[in-house]
Design a protein around this motif. Structure first.
Motif, PDB file in Angstrom:
ATOM      1  N   ASP A  57      41.705  44.991  38.162  1.00 19.54           N
ATOM      2  CA  ASP A  57      42.527  44.517  37.046  1.00 19.54           C
ATOM      3  C   ASP A  57      42.570  45.540  35.918  1.00 19.54           C
ATOM      4  O   ASP A  57      43.623  45.774  35.312  1.00 19.54           O
ATOM      5  CB  ASP A  57      41.967  43.198  36.501  1.00 19.54           C
ATOM      6  N   LEU A  58      41.435  46.160  35.622  1.00 21.77           N
ATOM      7  CA  LEU A  58      41.354  47.063  34.476  1.00 21.77           C
ATOM      8  C   LEU A  58      42.067  48.387  34.731  1.00 21.77           C
ATOM      9  O   LEU A  58      42.696  48.943  33.823  1.00 21.77           O
ATOM     10  CB  LEU A  58      39.894  47.303  34.095  1.00 21.77           C
ATOM     11  N   ILE A  59      41.991  48.906  35.950  1.00 27.16           N
ATOM     12  CA  ILE A  59      42.699  50.164  36.184  1.00 27.16           C
ATOM     13  C   ILE A  59      44.211  49.928  36.206  1.00 27.16           C
ATOM     14  O   ILE A  59      44.989  50.788  35.781  1.00 27.16           O
ATOM     15  CB  ILE A  59      42.203  50.910  37.437  1.00 27.16           C
ATOM     16  N   ALA A  60      44.635  48.764  36.691  1.00 30.20           N
ATOM     17  CA  ALA A  60      46.061  48.439  36.626  1.00 30.20           C
ATOM     18  C   ALA A  60      46.502  48.255  35.181  1.00 30.20           C
ATOM     19  O   ALA A  60      47.575  48.733  34.777  1.00 30.20           O
ATOM     20  CB  ALA A  60      46.350  47.178  37.435  1.00 30.20           C
ATOM     21  N   GLU A  61      45.675  47.597  34.387  1.00 25.64           N
ATOM     22  CA  GLU A  61      45.969  47.397  32.963  1.00 25.64           C
ATOM     23  C   GLU A  61      46.150  48.735  32.251  1.00 25.64           C
ATOM     24  O   GLU A  61      46.987  48.872  31.344  1.00 25.64           O
ATOM     25  CB  GLU A  61      44.832  46.609  32.329  1.00 25.64           C
ATOM     26  N   ALA A  62      45.376  49.739  32.646  1.00 28.54           N
ATOM     27  CA  ALA A  62      45.438  51.061  32.017  1.00 28.54           C
ATOM     28  C   ALA A  62      46.624  51.889  32.495  1.00 28.54           C
ATOM     29  O   ALA A  62      46.834  53.007  32.013  1.00 28.54           O
ATOM     30  CB  ALA A  62      44.143  51.820  32.281  1.00 28.54           C
ATOM     31  N   ASP A  70      42.456  49.658  55.922  1.00 28.18           N
ATOM     32  CA  ASP A  70      43.689  49.912  56.652  1.00 28.18           C
ATOM     33  C   ASP A  70      43.929  51.409  56.781  1.00 28.18           C
ATOM     34  O   ASP A  70      43.363  52.208  56.031  1.00 28.18           O
ATOM     35  CB  ASP A  70      44.876  49.255  55.936  1.00 28.18           C
ATOM     36  N   ASP A  71      44.799  51.776  57.726  1.00 30.86           N
ATOM     37  CA  ASP A  71      45.206  53.168  57.913  1.00 30.86           C
ATOM     38  C   ASP A  71      46.587  53.427  57.342  1.00 30.86           C
ATOM     39  O   ASP A  71      47.167  54.495  57.566  1.00 30.86           O
ATOM     40  CB  ASP A  71      45.193  53.531  59.403  1.00 30.86           C
ATOM     41  N   ARG A  72      47.135  52.445  56.603  1.00 32.63           N
ATOM     42  CA  ARG A  72      48.406  52.588  55.906  1.00 32.63           C
ATOM     43  C   ARG A  72      48.234  52.103  54.481  1.00 32.63           C
ATOM     44  O   ARG A  72      47.361  51.282  54.202  1.00 32.63           O
ATOM     45  CB  ARG A  72      49.498  51.776  56.608  1.00 32.63           C
ATOM     46  N   PRO A  73      49.064  52.569  53.559  1.00 30.04           N
ATOM     47  CA  PRO A  73      48.987  52.022  52.205  1.00 30.04           C
ATOM     48  C   PRO A  73      49.291  50.522  52.218  1.00 30.04           C
ATOM     49  O   PRO A  73      50.039  50.031  53.074  1.00 30.04           O
ATOM     50  CB  PRO A  73      50.077  52.797  51.450  1.00 30.04           C
ATOM     51  N   THR A  74      48.715  49.818  51.272  1.00 26.58           N
ATOM     52  CA  THR A  74      48.995  48.403  51.106  1.00 26.58           C
ATOM     53  C   THR A  74      49.141  48.094  49.625  1.00 26.58           C
ATOM     54  O   THR A  74      48.713  48.866  48.768  1.00 26.58           O
ATOM     55  CB  THR A  74      47.892  47.509  51.713  1.00 26.58           C
ATOM     56  N   SER A  75      49.728  46.947  49.342  1.00 25.54           N
ATOM     57  CA  SER A  75      49.903  46.491  47.973  1.00 25.54           C
ATOM     58  C   SER A  75      48.723  45.613  47.575  1.00 25.54           C
ATOM     59  O   SER A  75      48.262  44.786  48.363  1.00 25.54           O
ATOM     60  CB  SER A  75      51.211  45.701  47.856  1.00 25.54           C
ATOM     61  N   VAL A  76      48.224  45.810  46.361  1.00 21.12           N
ATOM     62  CA  VAL A  76      47.112  45.026  45.838  1.00 21.12           C
ATOM     63  C   VAL A  76      47.571  44.336  44.562  1.00 21.12           C
ATOM     64  O   VAL A  76      47.997  44.993  43.608  1.00 21.12           O
ATOM     65  CB  VAL A  76      45.891  45.924  45.545  1.00 21.12           C
ATOM     66  N   ALA A  77      47.502  43.011  44.555  1.00 24.94           N
ATOM     67  CA  ALA A  77      47.922  42.241  43.387  1.00 24.94           C
ATOM     68  C   ALA A  77      46.789  42.169  42.375  1.00 24.94           C
ATOM     69  O   ALA A  77      45.636  41.946  42.734  1.00 24.94           O
ATOM     70  CB  ALA A  77      48.338  40.842  43.804  1.00 24.94           C
ATOM     71  N   THR A  78      47.105  42.376  41.101  1.00 23.47           N
ATOM     72  CA  THR A  78      46.133  42.241  40.020  1.00 23.47           C
ATOM     73  C   THR A  78      46.723  41.351  38.934  1.00 23.47           C
ATOM     74  O   THR A  78      47.876  40.921  39.020  1.00 23.47           O
ATOM     75  CB  THR A  78      45.758  43.609  39.409  1.00 23.47           C
ATOM     76  N   LYS A  79      45.962  41.108  37.896  1.00 18.81           N
ATOM     77  CA  LYS A  79      46.426  40.246  36.808  1.00 18.81           C
ATOM     78  C   LYS A  79      47.683  40.784  36.137  1.00 18.81           C
ATOM     79  O   LYS A  79      48.526  40.026  35.673  1.00 18.81           O
ATOM     80  CB  LYS A  79      45.332  40.112  35.745  1.00 18.81           C
ATOM     81  N   THR A  80      47.788  42.101  36.052  1.00 17.38           N
ATOM     82  CA  THR A  80      48.876  42.701  35.261  1.00 17.38           C
ATOM     83  C   THR A  80      49.941  43.377  36.111  1.00 17.38           C
ATOM     84  O   THR A  80      50.832  44.022  35.571  1.00 17.38           O
ATOM     85  CB  THR A  80      48.314  43.719  34.258  1.00 17.38           C
ATOM     86  N   GLY A  81      49.863  43.275  37.421  1.00 15.46           N
ATOM     87  CA  GLY A  81      50.856  43.934  38.256  1.00 15.46           C
ATOM     88  C   GLY A  81      50.271  44.309  39.596  1.00 15.46           C
ATOM     89  O   GLY A  81      49.378  43.629  40.102  1.00 15.46           O
ATOM     90  N   ARG A  82      50.742  45.403  40.159  1.00 18.37           N
ATOM     91  CA  ARG A  82      50.301  45.813  41.485  1.00 18.37           C
ATOM     92  C   ARG A  82      49.728  47.227  41.461  1.00 18.37           C
ATOM     93  O   ARG A  82      50.204  48.091  40.739  1.00 18.37           O
ATOM     94  CB  ARG A  82      51.464  45.784  42.480  1.00 18.37           C
ATOM     95  N   LEU A  83      48.726  47.411  42.292  1.00 25.69           N
ATOM     96  CA  LEU A  83      48.239  48.737  42.624  1.00 25.69           C
ATOM     97  C   LEU A  83      48.622  49.034  44.066  1.00 25.69           C
ATOM     98  O   LEU A  83      48.868  48.127  44.862  1.00 25.69           O
ATOM     99  CB  LEU A  83      46.715  48.799  42.511  1.00 25.69           C
ATOM    100  N   THR A  84      48.650  50.304  44.399  1.00 23.70           N
ATOM    101  CA  THR A  84      48.777  50.701  45.790  1.00 23.70           C
ATOM    102  C   THR A  84      47.413  51.149  46.289  1.00 23.70           C
ATOM    103  O   THR A  84      46.749  51.964  45.640  1.00 23.70           O
ATOM    104  CB  THR A  84      49.796  51.844  45.942  1.00 23.70           C
ATOM    105  N   SER A  85      46.995  50.597  47.400  1.00 23.10           N
ATOM    106  CA  SER A  85      45.763  51.054  48.039  1.00 23.10           C
ATOM    107  C   SER A  85      46.091  52.236  48.934  1.00 23.10           C
ATOM    108  O   SER A  85      46.861  52.113  49.891  1.00 23.10           O
ATOM    109  CB  SER A  85      45.137  49.926  48.863  1.00 23.10           C
TER     110      SER A  85
END
Length: 290
Positions: free
Chosen positions: A169-174, A185-200
């Motif tokens: 949550d905090l790195i997405a917030e920043a 996983d061996d492919r990128p994935t989407s990660v949901a956080t409080k403030t939006g999405r990160l890419t794994s």
């Protein structure tokens, strides 16, 4: 998930079963990114109640000096081998290195490498940190790397792979774009956080040189062969990501650098690799999502 139920792969973008095939530039089968861990370990760090920094009593001269080989000698061996075979670096940076060994950071920047944060010191852990403490470390990383290199970091690998329930949550917030802290996983994935999405962005423990030499007790040639076999299988499957996480004090030792360089040569010569950076993988993957 490690950091709480609210941080999860989004089933709308990544349903159960085989992931949708990703297309990489030039029709390449596998995005290959090399992650040199440019780290700083304190010889006598503050004690943490949940984890010891060194196996020996402080000051651990043996552990410290072994790792300091990276910043005195082996970084240049590793970096030259990467450059010779066309692989840029995406640096997992202990940002204190900007103060302690600025010449190493300057060399990586001069090579055009990308930087993301690996925390401040690799001997200080996130366990038990408050939101404000962790938020301050993220802010310090952004400021320090920008001042040292002119780059704005986009990614995060937790210091010594230690997390809190708030990390994502905090790195997405920043405003960061990607995390390297999931190994699922061996492919990128989407990660949901409080403030939006990160890419794994896929990182690796299995072909991390730390695991190869410290955990699996591989010889240099066995490790190099594992890199090639990892690449060949991922290239056969296609639309995948291969990460090669490195620590110069390990891979840059005189008896290991030759087999490692040969593995890079073989991967580059295969013709199916897209040698790239974590940020570029993030951008290309996001461009193909709904």
């Amino acid at each position: 998930m490690v950091c709480g139920a609210r941080v999860k792969s989004d089933p709308a973008l990544y349903p159960p079963g085989p992931a949708p095939r990703v297309t990489w530039p030039g029709g390449k089968s596998v995005a290959v990114w090399v992650a040199p861990n440019l780290e700083y370990y304190e010889i006598d760090p503050p004690a943490h109640p949940q984890r010891k920094s060194w196996a020996r009593p402080h000051p651990d001269v043996v552990g410290y000096s072994h790792r300091d080989h990276s910043n005195r000698v082996s970084h240049w061996r590793m970096a030259d081998a990467m450059g010779e075979h066309g692989f840029p670096g995406s640096v997992s940076l202990s940002v204190a290195l900007c103060d302690h060994h600025p010449v190493v950071v300057a060399d990586a920047a001069a090579r055009g490498w990308e930087f993301f944060s690996h925390g401040i010191y690799n001997t200080r852990y996130a366990y038990g940190m408050s939101e404000d403490q962790e938020r301050a470390i993220i802010a310090d990383s952004l400021k320090t790397v920008r001042e040292a290199t002119g780059q704005t970091i986009r990614g995060w690998l937790a210091p010594a792979l230690t997390h809190t329930e708030n990390t994502f949550d905090l790195i997405a917030e920043a405003g960061l774009d990607y995390t390297c802290d999931l190994y699922h996983d061996d492919r990128p994935t989407s990660v949901a956080t409080k403030t939006g999405r990160l890419t794994s962005i896929p990182y690796s423990l299995e072909v991390n040189d730390h695991y190869g030499f410290f955990i699996y007790n591989m010889s240099p040639r066995a490790y190099a062969d594992a890199l090639v076999r990892q690449f060949e299988r991922l290239a056969d499957e296609g639309g995948t990501v291969m990460c090669i996480p490195l620590h110069a004090y390990l891979i840059g030792q005189p008896h290991r650098i030759g087999p490692f360089a040969d593995a890079l040569r073989r991967i580059a010569a295969d013709g199916r690799a897209w040698p790239t950076t974590a940020g570029a993988i993030c951008d290309h993957w996001r461009a193909q999502q709904p």
